[in-house]
Design a protein around this motif. Structure first.
Motif: not given
Length: 174
Positions: A115-128
């Protein structure tokens, strides 16, 4: 011609590994800025053997995106609800590959009752990810030394399940 999403196979490992490395080197360049201490660490485990093992693991759901037989992206979801990989070929950005991968991963998470997904995103991809409903919980240092945004998304239950439960516990009318 549409984007086809299919389960990744160990035989995809070499081309998937090459895609991963290109995407990190090129798409994520604003994040690592070519710094060897970050880039080399980030790429260190991106080998064909490791990718094949990730794809073969029964606790992972690995998928690839193709168009006309060309590999355009890949994603990997763990049964712990972590989106461990989501990368797109640099020349295939902003045409729906990432969106298709994310939708397929979220559908699998729902099948696994995650029910909950998590990930680490580099700054350049966070807005996606933010555009696709992920909340940014702030910066964390990743295992390869880069400050990344901890992103998460609460997945809603199937609307039909919600309606059935609501009617069971509530005598109100629609």
């Amino acid at each position: 011609m549409g984007i086809d999403i299919r389960k990744a196979a160990p035989a995809d490992a070499v081309s998937a590994c090459n895609l991963l490395r290109r995407s990190i080197e090129q798409v994520c360049e604003p994040d690592h800025r070519g710094r060897p201490e970050v880039l080399d660490t980030w790429l260190a485990n991106k080998t064909p053997d490791n990718v094949a093992a990730w794809f073969a693991s029964p606790t992972n759901h690995a998928i690839v995106a193709e168009q006309g037989g060309q590999l355009l992206g890949l994603a990997l979801l763990t049964q712990a609800g972590k989106l461990a990989l989501c990368y797109v070929e640099p020349g295939a950005l902003r045409v729906g590959v990432g969106r298709a991968l994310l939708a397929a991963v979220e559908a699998q998470a729902r099948e696994w009752n995650i029910r909950k997904l998590a990930l680490h995103s580099p700054a350049s991809c966070a807005t996606f990810y933010e555009r696709h409903g992920y909340a940014n919980a702030g910066l964390e240092k990743s295992c390869f030394g880069l400050e990344c945004s901890l992103m998460w998304k609460q997945l809603d239950a199937d609307p039909q399940d919600f309606d059935a439960k609501r009617k069971r516990f509530c005598n109100c009318s629609d």
